[in-house]
Write a protein that holds these residues in place. Structure first.
Motif, PDB file in Angstrom:
ATOM      1  N   ALA A 119      68.628  58.039  29.580  1.00  0.00           N
ATOM      2  CA  ALA A 119      67.920  59.094  28.861  1.00  0.00           C
ATOM      3  C   ALA A 119      68.897  60.150  28.352  1.00  0.00           C
ATOM      4  CB  ALA A 119      66.854  59.735  29.755  1.00  0.00           C
ATOM      5  N   GLY A 120      70.039  59.684  27.852  1.00  0.00           N
ATOM      6  CA  GLY A 120      70.961  60.591  27.179  1.00  0.00           C
ATOM      7  C   GLY A 120      70.493  60.856  25.769  1.00  0.00           C
ATOM      8  N   HIS A 121      71.384  61.361  24.926  1.00  0.00           N
ATOM      9  CA  HIS A 121      70.987  61.746  23.573  1.00  0.00           C
ATOM     10  C   HIS A 121      70.425  60.570  22.785  1.00  0.00           C
ATOM     11  CE1 HIS A 121      72.606  65.727  24.071  1.00  0.00           C
ATOM     12  NE2 HIS A 121      73.801  65.256  24.380  1.00  0.00           N
ATOM     13  N   THR A 122      71.101  59.425  22.826  1.00  0.00           N
ATOM     14  CA  THR A 122      70.644  58.285  22.040  1.00  0.00           C
ATOM     15  C   THR A 122      69.406  57.650  22.649  1.00  0.00           C
ATOM     16  OG1 THR A 122      72.926  57.873  21.341  1.00  0.00           O
ATOM     17  CG2 THR A 122      71.343  56.111  20.983  1.00  0.00           C
ATOM     18  N   GLY A 123      69.344  57.567  23.966  1.00  0.00           N
ATOM     19  CA  GLY A 123      68.166  57.005  24.620  1.00  0.00           C
ATOM     20  C   GLY A 123      66.917  57.807  24.317  1.00  0.00           C
ATOM     21  N   ARG A 124      67.023  59.119  24.348  1.00  0.00           N
ATOM     22  CA  ARG A 124      65.868  59.967  24.045  1.00  0.00           C
ATOM     23  C   ARG A 124      65.502  59.873  22.562  1.00  0.00           C
ATOM     24  NH1 ARG A 124      64.548  63.918  27.896  1.00  0.00           N
ATOM     25  NH2 ARG A 124      63.787  65.277  26.238  1.00  0.00           N
ATOM     26  N   ALA A 125      66.508  59.816  21.693  1.00  0.00           N
ATOM     27  CA  ALA A 125      66.222  59.676  20.267  1.00  0.00           C
ATOM     28  C   ALA A 125      65.520  58.349  19.981  1.00  0.00           C
ATOM     29  CB  ALA A 125      67.517  59.771  19.457  1.00  0.00           C
ATOM     30  N   LEU A 126      65.950  57.279  20.656  1.00  0.00           N
ATOM     31  CA  LEU A 126      65.320  55.982  20.466  1.00  0.00           C
ATOM     32  C   LEU A 126      63.891  55.996  20.995  1.00  0.00           C
ATOM     33  CD1 LEU A 126      65.464  53.064  19.560  1.00  0.00           C
ATOM     34  CD2 LEU A 126      66.496  52.486  21.771  1.00  0.00           C
ATOM     35  N   ALA A 127      63.674  56.602  22.151  1.00  0.00           N
ATOM     36  CA  ALA A 127      62.318  56.703  22.694  1.00  0.00           C
ATOM     37  C   ALA A 127      61.399  57.439  21.728  1.00  0.00           C
ATOM     38  CB  ALA A 127      62.351  57.405  24.054  1.00  0.00           C
ATOM     39  N   ALA A 128      61.900  58.521  21.126  1.00  0.00           N
ATOM     40  CA  ALA A 128      61.104  59.277  20.167  1.00  0.00           C
ATOM     41  C   ALA A 128      60.805  58.443  18.921  1.00  0.00           C
ATOM     42  CB  ALA A 128      61.834  60.561  19.787  1.00  0.00           C
ATOM     43  N   ALA A 129      61.784  57.653  18.463  1.00  0.00           N
ATOM     44  CA  ALA A 129      61.578  56.815  17.286  1.00  0.00           C
ATOM     45  C   ALA A 129      60.542  55.723  17.538  1.00  0.00           C
ATOM     46  CB  ALA A 129      62.905  56.190  16.852  1.00  0.00           C
ATOM     47  N   LEU A 130      60.515  55.212  18.766  1.00  0.00           N
ATOM     48  CA  LEU A 130      59.595  54.122  19.103  1.00  0.00           C
ATOM     49  C   LEU A 130      58.219  54.609  19.525  1.00  0.00           C
ATOM     50  CD1 LEU A 130      62.002  51.835  21.190  1.00  0.00           C
ATOM     51  CD2 LEU A 130      61.325  51.549  18.794  1.00  0.00           C
ATOM     52  N   ALA A 131      58.082  55.893  19.813  1.00  0.00           N
ATOM     53  CA  ALA A 131      56.838  56.422  20.376  1.00  0.00           C
ATOM     54  C   ALA A 131      55.648  56.243  19.444  1.00  0.00           C
ATOM     55  CB  ALA A 131      57.010  57.903  20.726  1.00  0.00           C
ATOM     56  N   LEU A 132      55.863  56.250  18.138  1.00  0.00           N
ATOM     57  CA  LEU A 132      54.766  56.127  17.179  1.00  0.00           C
ATOM     58  C   LEU A 132      54.437  54.682  16.836  1.00  0.00           C
ATOM     59  CD1 LEU A 132      55.714  58.983  14.674  1.00  0.00           C
ATOM     60  CD2 LEU A 132      53.987  59.037  16.488  1.00  0.00           C
ATOM     61  N   LEU A 133      55.185  53.746  17.373  1.00  0.00           N
ATOM     62  CA  LEU A 133      55.018  52.340  17.018  1.00  0.00           C
ATOM     63  C   LEU A 133      54.130  51.613  18.031  1.00  0.00           C
ATOM     64  CD1 LEU A 133      58.730  51.652  16.007  1.00  0.00           C
ATOM     65  CD2 LEU A 133      56.793  52.175  14.515  1.00  0.00           C
ATOM     66  N   PRO A 134      53.559  50.463  17.659  1.00  0.00           N
ATOM     67  CA  PRO A 134      52.656  49.736  18.558  1.00  0.00           C
ATOM     68  C   PRO A 134      53.419  48.980  19.644  1.00  0.00           C
ATOM     69  CG  PRO A 134      52.918  48.528  16.519  1.00  0.00           C
ATOM     70  CD  PRO A 134      53.644  49.823  16.329  1.00  0.00           C
ATOM     71  N   LEU A 135      54.043  49.746  20.533  1.00  0.00           N
ATOM     72  CA  LEU A 135      54.858  49.200  21.606  1.00  0.00           C
ATOM     73  C   LEU A 135      54.561  49.959  22.891  1.00  0.00           C
ATOM     74  CD1 LEU A 135      58.247  49.234  19.641  1.00  0.00           C
ATOM     75  CD2 LEU A 135      56.820  47.218  20.041  1.00  0.00           C
ATOM     76  N   ASN A 136      54.816  49.325  24.027  1.00  0.00           N
ATOM     77  CA  ASN A 136      54.778  50.013  25.326  1.00  0.00           C
ATOM     78  C   ASN A 136      56.221  50.336  25.712  1.00  0.00           C
ATOM     79  OD1 ASN A 136      51.982  49.968  25.751  1.00  0.00           O
ATOM     80  ND2 ASN A 136      52.040  47.873  26.493  1.00  0.00           N
ATOM     81  N   MET A 158      71.894  51.936  27.635  1.00  0.00           N
ATOM     82  CA  MET A 158      72.765  53.013  27.158  1.00  0.00           C
ATOM     83  C   MET A 158      72.842  54.105  28.222  1.00  0.00           C
ATOM     84  SD  MET A 158      70.148  54.211  24.141  1.00  0.00           S
ATOM     85  CE  MET A 158      70.066  52.549  23.491  1.00  0.00           C
ATOM     86  N   THR A 159      73.290  53.732  29.412  1.00  0.00           N
ATOM     87  CA  THR A 159      73.339  54.659  30.530  1.00  0.00           C
ATOM     88  C   THR A 159      74.617  55.496  30.479  1.00  0.00           C
ATOM     89  OG1 THR A 159      74.528  53.291  32.147  1.00  0.00           O
ATOM     90  CG2 THR A 159      72.169  52.857  31.865  1.00  0.00           C
ATOM     91  N   HIS A 160      74.819  56.271  31.536  1.00  0.00           N
ATOM     92  CA  HIS A 160      75.962  57.171  31.609  1.00  0.00           C
ATOM     93  C   HIS A 160      77.212  56.503  32.165  1.00  0.00           C
ATOM     94  CE1 HIS A 160      73.779  57.202  35.392  1.00  0.00           C
ATOM     95  NE2 HIS A 160      74.911  57.522  35.996  1.00  0.00           N
ATOM     96  N   ALA A 161      77.142  55.191  32.483  1.00  0.00           N
ATOM     97  CA  ALA A 161      78.288  54.520  33.114  1.00  0.00           C
ATOM     98  C   ALA A 161      78.416  53.091  32.606  1.00  0.00           C
ATOM     99  CB  ALA A 161      78.135  54.524  34.624  1.00  0.00           C
ATOM    100  N   HIS A 162      79.625  52.682  32.212  1.00  0.00           N
ATOM    101  CA  HIS A 162      79.846  51.324  31.742  1.00  0.00           C
ATOM    102  C   HIS A 162      79.478  50.295  32.805  1.00  0.00           C
ATOM    103  CE1 HIS A 162      81.409  52.492  27.990  1.00  0.00           C
ATOM    104  NE2 HIS A 162      82.676  52.730  28.329  1.00  0.00           N
ATOM    105  N   SER A 163      79.814  50.580  34.050  1.00  0.00           N
ATOM    106  CA  SER A 163      79.524  49.610  35.110  1.00  0.00           C
ATOM    107  C   SER A 163      78.024  49.382  35.248  1.00  0.00           C
ATOM    108  CB  SER A 163      80.113  50.086  36.435  1.00  0.00           C
ATOM    109  OG  SER A 163      79.591  51.359  36.796  1.00  0.00           O
ATOM    110  N   LEU A 164      77.237  50.467  35.111  1.00  0.00           N
ATOM    111  CA  LEU A 164      75.782  50.333  35.184  1.00  0.00           C
ATOM    112  C   LEU A 164      75.252  49.617  33.943  1.00  0.00           C
ATOM    113  CD1 LEU A 164      73.151  50.949  36.670  1.00  0.00           C
ATOM    114  CD2 LEU A 164      73.138  53.213  35.587  1.00  0.00           C
TER     115      LEU A 164
END
Length: 291
Positions: free
Chosen positions: A124-141, A183-189
């Motif tokens: 839920a970093g910058h890109t993860g939150r931006a992607l969640a916002a972009a997908l929120a209006l679409l017919p997806l869970n 897209m987490t905060h760590a490459h290993s994760l």
């Protein structure tokens, strides 16, 4: 609000409302059969495609509400009758809303909601939150997953925020045919979660944020584990090669289109040539290498 929620609010408030449904759509039409729109004397929710067809449907629905009728039907050849260039034929049903119709609509909408394709976003970093916002209006869970609860505040209501100490459990519990964005905060994760998503074998899409260098490192790791071919099913970098813009909102927009094509392509009658490049990102198609 959705069409069903608008209908419920109108019935609860005692506001006369009508439900317009596309019963049949033949040839080239603005929308497909089954779509609905709620109409009151002052508001509408949903759309049957806009243009003159929708304008006439709204006018007829309001006339129905004013006259006391319970139902009406419209059968429209779009080109000859109203000059819409798509040229197909549409049959509409208009019904005055009551408690029974509202209950049916709410039940149908919940069934459709539960059947929507799943998208799991890890990080839920910058890109993860931006992607969640972009997908929120679409017919997806959509599920936005992070081990840091503070990063999940303020996400759109349509997105399920999950504070998970063991995010890999979300992958184990996901339905077949889901999309996974890592897209987490760590490459290993990132590597651990992506490997788990690929290992399922039933993902519609697996994508990881990063570079060609990151892809190569992950490829070597998979190869060392005897899983080298899995890399062919990974989209990395996400969003395609057309733009090298690193702004989170731009990456989110490009990735949202990529995911939507993969998840909804099976619901279309056919894919046109202009979608072929995006469809190749899907795990049901030969994946392109972006490394």
């Amino acid at each position: 609000m959705s069409v069903a929620e608008t209908l419920r609010a109108a019935v609860a408030a005692g506001t006369p409302a009508a439900l317009v449904t596309v019963v049949e759509a033949r040839g080239s039409t603005p929308r497909e059969a089954g779509v609905t729109m709620t109409v009151t004397a002052t508001d509408i929710a949903g759309t049957i495609g806009g243009g003159r067809l929708e304008y006439d449907a709204i006018e007829r629905a309001r006339a129905l509400l004013a006259s006391g009728e319970d139902s009406a039907a419209i059968d429209v050849p779009l080109g000859p009758d109203i000059g819409q260039c798509c040229g197909g034929r549409v049959r509409l049903a208009i019904r005055r809303a009551d408690a029974a119709l509202m209950a049916t609509m709410l039940a149908d909408e919940e069934t459709r909601r539960l059947a929507r394709p799943a998208v799991l976003i890890f990080g839920a970093g910058h890109t993860g939150r931006a992607l969640a916002a972009a997908l929120a209006l679409l017919p997806l869970n959509v599920r936005l997953i992070d081990s840091r609860p503070g990063t999940l505040e303020g996400v759109p209501d349509a997105v399920t925020a999950v504070a998970a100490a063991l995010p890999e459990a979300e992958i184990a519990d996901a339905p077949a045919g889901a999309a996974y964005l890592v897209m987490t905060h760590a490459h290993s994760l990132d590597f651990m979660l992506t490997a788990a998503a690929l290992a399922r074998g039933d993902a519609a899409y697996v994508g990881m944020i990063g570079s060609a260098t990151k892809r190569e490192r992950f490829r070597r790791q998979l190869e060392a584990e005897g899983r080298g071919p899995d890399i062919a099913r990974l989209t990395l970098p996400i969003g395609g090669p057309a733009l090298r813009d690193k702004r989170p909102e731009v990456i989110a927009a490009l990735t949202a289109a990529e995911i939507l094509t993969c998840l909804l392509s099976d619901q279309q009658e056919k894919l046109t040539d202009r979608f072929a490049g995006a469809a190749s990102q899907c795990n049901s198609h030969p994946a392109r290498s972006t490394g």
